[in-house]
Structures are given as C-alpha cells and as structure tokens.
Scaffold this motif. Sequence first.
Motif, PDB file in Angstrom:
ATOM      1  N   GLY A 575      23.303  71.452  14.096  1.00  0.00           N
ATOM      2  CA  GLY A 575      23.328  71.557  12.646  1.00  0.00           C
ATOM      3  C   GLY A 575      22.473  70.553  11.924  1.00  0.00           C
ATOM      4  O   GLY A 575      21.715  70.886  11.041  1.00  0.00           O
ATOM      5  N   ILE A 576      22.548  69.262  12.287  1.00  0.00           N
ATOM      6  CA  ILE A 576      21.827  68.258  11.515  1.00  0.00           C
ATOM      7  C   ILE A 576      21.061  67.289  12.402  1.00  0.00           C
ATOM      8  O   ILE A 576      20.517  66.312  11.909  1.00  0.00           O
ATOM      9  CB  ILE A 576      22.803  67.454  10.624  1.00  0.00           C
ATOM     10  CG1 ILE A 576      23.810  66.680  11.484  1.00  0.00           C
ATOM     11  CG2 ILE A 576      23.522  68.341   9.652  1.00  0.00           C
ATOM     12  CD1 ILE A 576      24.650  65.713  10.685  1.00  0.00           C
ATOM     13  N   SER A 577      20.997  67.526  13.722  1.00  0.00           N
ATOM     14  CA  SER A 577      20.399  66.561  14.637  1.00  0.00           C
ATOM     15  C   SER A 577      18.953  66.212  14.339  1.00  0.00           C
ATOM     16  O   SER A 577      18.571  65.049  14.513  1.00  0.00           O
ATOM     17  CB  SER A 577      20.538  67.052  16.086  1.00  0.00           C
ATOM     18  OG  SER A 577      19.961  68.330  16.236  1.00  0.00           O
ATOM     19  N   PRO A 578      18.073  67.128  13.890  1.00  0.00           N
ATOM     20  CA  PRO A 578      16.683  66.750  13.653  1.00  0.00           C
ATOM     21  C   PRO A 578      16.537  65.657  12.594  1.00  0.00           C
ATOM     22  O   PRO A 578      15.585  64.885  12.630  1.00  0.00           O
ATOM     23  CB  PRO A 578      16.040  68.064  13.179  1.00  0.00           C
ATOM     24  CG  PRO A 578      16.905  69.136  13.738  1.00  0.00           C
ATOM     25  CD  PRO A 578      18.279  68.574  13.683  1.00  0.00           C
ATOM     26  N   ASN A 579      17.460  65.574  11.654  1.00  0.00           N
ATOM     27  CA  ASN A 579      17.366  64.572  10.586  1.00  0.00           C
ATOM     28  C   ASN A 579      18.650  63.747  10.508  1.00  0.00           C
ATOM     29  O   ASN A 579      19.053  63.309   9.433  1.00  0.00           O
ATOM     30  CB  ASN A 579      17.117  65.261   9.244  1.00  0.00           C
ATOM     31  CG  ASN A 579      15.870  66.115   9.241  1.00  0.00           C
ATOM     32  OD1 ASN A 579      14.763  65.605   9.308  1.00  0.00           O
ATOM     33  ND2 ASN A 579      16.059  67.423   9.192  1.00  0.00           N
ATOM     34  N   ARG A 580      19.269  63.527  11.653  1.00  0.00           N
ATOM     35  CA  ARG A 580      20.596  62.916  11.670  1.00  0.00           C
ATOM     36  C   ARG A 580      20.604  61.546  11.015  1.00  0.00           C
ATOM     37  O   ARG A 580      21.474  61.224  10.203  1.00  0.00           O
ATOM     38  CB  ARG A 580      21.093  62.826  13.110  1.00  0.00           C
ATOM     39  CG  ARG A 580      22.509  62.277  13.246  1.00  0.00           C
ATOM     40  CD  ARG A 580      22.974  62.382  14.677  1.00  0.00           C
ATOM     41  NE  ARG A 580      22.997  63.769  15.108  1.00  0.00           N
ATOM     42  CZ  ARG A 580      23.039  64.138  16.395  1.00  0.00           C
ATOM     43  NH1 ARG A 580      23.024  63.231  17.347  1.00  0.00           N
ATOM     44  NH2 ARG A 580      23.079  65.405  16.713  1.00  0.00           N
ATOM     45  N   TRP A 581      19.625  60.702  11.343  1.00  0.00           N
ATOM     46  CA  TRP A 581      19.620  59.342  10.815  1.00  0.00           C
ATOM     47  C   TRP A 581      19.289  59.324   9.326  1.00  0.00           C
ATOM     48  O   TRP A 581      19.826  58.508   8.571  1.00  0.00           O
ATOM     49  CB  TRP A 581      18.645  58.468  11.600  1.00  0.00           C
ATOM     50  CG  TRP A 581      19.073  58.273  13.021  1.00  0.00           C
ATOM     51  CD1 TRP A 581      18.504  58.795  14.142  1.00  0.00           C
ATOM     52  CD2 TRP A 581      20.222  57.525  13.458  1.00  0.00           C
ATOM     53  NE1 TRP A 581      19.203  58.430  15.267  1.00  0.00           N
ATOM     54  CE2 TRP A 581      20.274  57.643  14.873  1.00  0.00           C
ATOM     55  CE3 TRP A 581      21.202  56.781  12.819  1.00  0.00           C
ATOM     56  CZ2 TRP A 581      21.247  57.021  15.641  1.00  0.00           C
ATOM     57  CZ3 TRP A 581      22.183  56.161  13.580  1.00  0.00           C
ATOM     58  CH2 TRP A 581      22.196  56.292  14.963  1.00  0.00           C
TER      59      TRP A 581
END
Length: 738
Positions: A575-581
């Motif tokens: 769901g959000i791993s590519p922009n997690r940080w």
Amino acid sequence: MKSNKIMIQLGYVLGASALLTAIGYFFASNWEKLNRLEKFIPIFVLILGFYGLSVWLSRKVGREFLSKLSLFASCISFGVGIGLIGQTYNSHADSYSLFLIWSIPAVLYAILTRWQPYYVLSYILGHLAYGLFFFPKWGSYSEAEGVTLVIWLGLAIVNGALFVLFEKGIFHSPFLKWVTFQATLCIFVIMSVSHTFENYGIWMNVPLVAALATAILYAHRTQSKVYLLFAGLWISAAITTKYVELIIEYHNELFFIVSLLFIIVFIGANVMFMNYVRAWKPSTEKIESGAAAEAEEPTKNDGDFSKWIVRVLTISVIIIGSLLGSFTLIGLVTVVLGFDEPANILIGYGFIAVIGMLAARKFNVLARFTIMLSGLMLGTGASVGTERPAMLLIYLALTLAAFVFLQGLITRILFFLASIIILALVLFIWNYSGVAVLSMIAGLLFLIFAGGQGIRPVTFRKPILYSSFPAFFLAMFSLTFITESGWYYATNALFFVIVLVAILISRQLHISWIFDWSMGFWIAFLVYKYYDLAWKLLHKSISFAIIGILIIGITVWIEKKKGLHSEEDSNQTTGISPNRWVIALLVGLQLVAMSLQIGKSEYLLSHGKLIKLQLQPLDPRSLIQGDYVRLRYTISEPPIYQDNLEERTSKGKVTVVLAPSGTSDVYEFRREYHEGEQLASDEVRLNGEREGYEGIKYGIENFFIPEGTGRSYEQNAKFAEVKVSAGGDAILVRLTEK
C-alpha cells in the motif's frame, strides 16, 4: 473469487465510513464530560493507530486496498483533530485556515499514492478554504461587486488550471478532470448573470462565449464526443439564463411575441446540433450511432457513457425548451391576451398539446416532446393552482398513456416520474399530510420496483426499474427528516437497512446502477444526518460506531470463513511501501503541528491575563465542529470607528488598548496601540483585524458549546472571560452572566 474480494473490500469501506462518521460526530457534539486532555489523546491515538495499521497492512500480501484505506482514515482523523483543537480553544469555526491546513497532507498523499479519494478530498478542501477566505460568512457577499467578481474569476482560473494539469497528465484523475471542466463553465455562466453582477455581468458575456468556444474546440481537438455533448449542454444552460434575464427585464407584449420565434430557433439549433453529434464518429472513440431518446434497442449499448450523455442532452434540451415555452405561453395568456380566467386556457392548452403530440408520431422528436412537456407542466400547474384533482387525474392518465405508447428509455423514465409527481399532487390536494403522502408514494414505488422485476418486455422493465428505484430511495430519505417521535427512528432504521442491503446485493450481483445509487444515498445519509436536529450528535455517534464495528466484524468473519485472508496474489503491490519514509515524516509533521498549536494555547491559558468583555451572542453551527455561538463585543466597534468614516471602512491588522471601566471590571476600548508605547498597569493590548463595516475581529468570536444549548447561552450570556498574552494574543475561556 474476485467477486468475494470486492465484497470484502466493500464491507471494510462501509464499516470504516461509519466509524469515521461516528468519530466526527462525537467530537462535533462537544461532549462536556471530557476535559482537554481526554479530548486530545484519542485523536492522536487515532492518527497514529490508522497510520500504524496502514504500515502493517502494507507488508501483507493482498492488503494494498486496506493499507490505503487506513492511511486515508488517518488523514481524515487529522482533519477532525484540527477542528477539535479549534473547538477546544474556541477558534477557527469554519475558518479557511482549518481546511487549508487539512488540505496540505491530503494533497501530498494524493501525489505520493495517486489514489483517487485523496484527489477528491484535496479538491473539496481547497475549494472550502478558497471560499471561506474571501467569504467567511456562508452566503455573505460583503465585498464590492467588482471584488466579488474577481474572486469568482479566480475560482474559474483555478479550475481551468487544474483541468489543464489533468489533461497534461501531471495529475491523474479522470473524475476531477470532468468536474473541473463543468465547474469552469458553470462559474462563467454565474459571472454573466447581470442581476447578480449589475455593473459587470453584461461584460462577462464575452469571456463566457470565449469559454464555451474553447470547450467546443477542445472537444474537437481531442475527438471527445462526451466533452462536446457537455459543452453543448452548457451552451443551452447559458441561453436559458440569458432568456430568464430578459424576461425579468422586458416582460412586455412585444417580448413574449418575439420569444415564440426565439424558442423555434432554439429548438431548431438543438435539432441541428443533435443530428451533428449523432453523425460525428471520432476516430478515438467507438460511438454507436442512433443514440436518441426514442431509441428502441435498449440492451446492447446502454452501458456506453457517451450514449447516455446523448440521451441526457436530448432530454435536457426538451426540458429547457419546455420551460422557455411555458414562460412564454404564460406571458402571452396573461400579459398579451389578458384572459380573465388564464388557468382554464392553460389547462385546455395542456390537454391539446399532450394529446396532439401523442398522436403526431412523425413530428420532430425534440419539438414534439418540448410541446408535450410544456403542455403537461402548464396544465398540471394550473390544475394545482386552482385545486382541481379531477383535472390532475386526467393528466395522470395521459402521462401513463405516454409511458405506454411512446418509445425510448429516457422518454419512458421521464413520463413515469411525471406520473408519480402528479399522483403526489393529487394526494396533497386531498389533504393528506406530507408524511402520509410520502409514505404512500414510497410504498407504491417499492411495490412497482419489486413487481417490475417480473415484467418480460425489456422496453418496459428497464424504465420502470430505473425510475422506481431512485425515486423510492428519495422518498424514504425525505421521510428520515420529516417524521417525528417513534416514526422518526423507525424510518431512519428502515432506510439504513434498505440502503445497506441494496449495496451488498447489487455488488454481489454486479448490478452497477443499483450499487451507484445505493452508495450515493449511503453517503448522503452519513453526511446529512449531521444537520438533522431531531437526533443529537452524540446519539448519532454511538449508533454509527456500533454499526461500523458490526459491519467490520461481520466482514472479518466472512473473510476468515472463506479463507480469503490467506490467499496470495503475486500481482498485488504494497500500500505505501514505495514512499513509506516520506509518509512517516508527513504523519509526524501533522502530529508536531497539532502539538505546537496545543502547547501555544495551553501556555496562553496558563500565563495570560484574565479580562472580562461585554458581548452579544448569535447561535449557528460549524461544518465539522458542532454548535457554537458567534460573538460580537462592544469593543468590536469602538467609538472612534463609529465617528470616523475612513476608520470604519479601513481594513488590515490593528492592535487596541483595553482597560477596565471606572465602575466595573469589564474592559473597554481606550485607544489604538502604537509600537513601543508603554501601557499602564491595568491596561492590556489585544490584536485584531479591521473588517471594514464589520468592525474589528479579535479571533475570539466563536465559543463552542454542547449541542442544543445555544438558546440558553443566547438568553443568559452577557460577558466573556478572555486570557490575553503580553503580545496581544487572546483565547476565549468562558461565557458568564455577570
């Protein structure tokens, strides 16, 4: 199996929407039993909890949707948190800053995730912030006409720019691209209304024509029949607006005679346009020809959006032409011919028009239905005005005959709805109450919808189903507001259950049109119940919380029972791993921003000087924060402003000096503060903003109260206790009688 997954996702959406509604309603109720700390801790937990759930779900295979939904819930919770801070410290009631701050993470989430709900949320919040910045009071146009026009023009430019960004692919949202197209043209139509903008409206017809021409050119350049049709619809809307303006300005004999020629030209031009659209086959779209309102092949291409738009445009032209024709005929009968009994003439004309056009099968379809609909409107209107139910029953029989003998899906939908409206009018004339009439109409529509499933000829089944279902929901939805006592709760519960069942069944059976209507009414029910005063927000909050928990619990149980949670899908992404940080940083910044505002307010409450001000309250309701009293102080319009026109009309920041009056502890205006001057020991300075004729606003004009207590505050509150810092900032603490 895919169908099961969609149903599970739907269950989570319905449950989450009910829970988020419950959260918003709970804090908007301003429950007096919670202190400040007890209010803030849950909202911080919700923001972090939903974000944490999103991160956890993003690491699970096949949980992309739930991960995005959880992050969206975190964003919604942040908006509730901002409103809660304003509510707790009595500031920012429907302020543009509230929605602007909320829109920042929504926009960033939209860019990072490219998920459509964020685009829609950002668009709504941005428009609320823009509107409230220029018009802080809903529906109030305190600015000069030229300034107001520039504000509207700015909004049109913003929507036009967004449309270009969507068109260029910089942002990706087909839905908002369509919305911005409509909004831009709509705003240009509004700006051209001379009765709203008396000095400049007539000149805005030039940019209106330019905008409509640009829309037509865009449709041709992109080979888009859909946008061409909507551009044509806005052209018809603009012409109708201009005609109404002329009626108001020149309602004399010559005008109504000339209007007959105008209507003929209007219908003729639309006939030519519709023929052109039907014949136009863009290379980039596969549009079926012959998509007219009277089409007899209802099954093969009804799902094609462009075909539906052709039908909608056709019926819109008929309705607009009928309205114009009705206005003109009323003017001819009353102004030009001057009949003593105009109602009898209009009723007679209605009979002739409807019966004649029913028989004239070879007459042009647009002209035929325009004359028929205008006759129906004039005849039924005159019958209602003179309270003649017998005449209405004859018109009811004619509409049913039109439904049976005329062809075309939209045509039959139109006459079916007309027959329901006429039946309701007959019942009202027979002195039934509104609740009784709507209840009977709702029951009848339900029976028609249920019985319509068994009608074999598709040419009759589809218009009956397409008409009766949304009409039934609308009648039931209306009943949830107008019923009282036990019937109120019964109708609300019944409507809720029916909507929920309709959503689930239609999704399971893949009946998209029923699902779309049901979801629309579900959202309307969640939103508009907020404004229903018959049921307290706290009770609504508890009810929706229970409903949300039950729906999610049932969804989880079904998911586990079917084993869907253990299935793996190699095509699913997280769901959000590519922009997690980046998202983690964004969530952290949201919490920091809320903490800083809370800390600043708490410091002022602890160290500020307590003063008392005289006030005059008024009781409205905030969009997301619940009830509050809007306050106006004696210092809002000091004597120097009353006697000095230049000061009274000026705008900008100002700091005033206050001191207690000689006979009481109530602080009064002394003078304007000048930088560097020394204050007496009993004096304080207070920062404000000049608002022209509105006086001075100090940011302490809103006091949030428990729901339903506004009348008590209006009657009893005479003074406000305010904490003021050394720098002139203030927080409203409480309202008192003495």
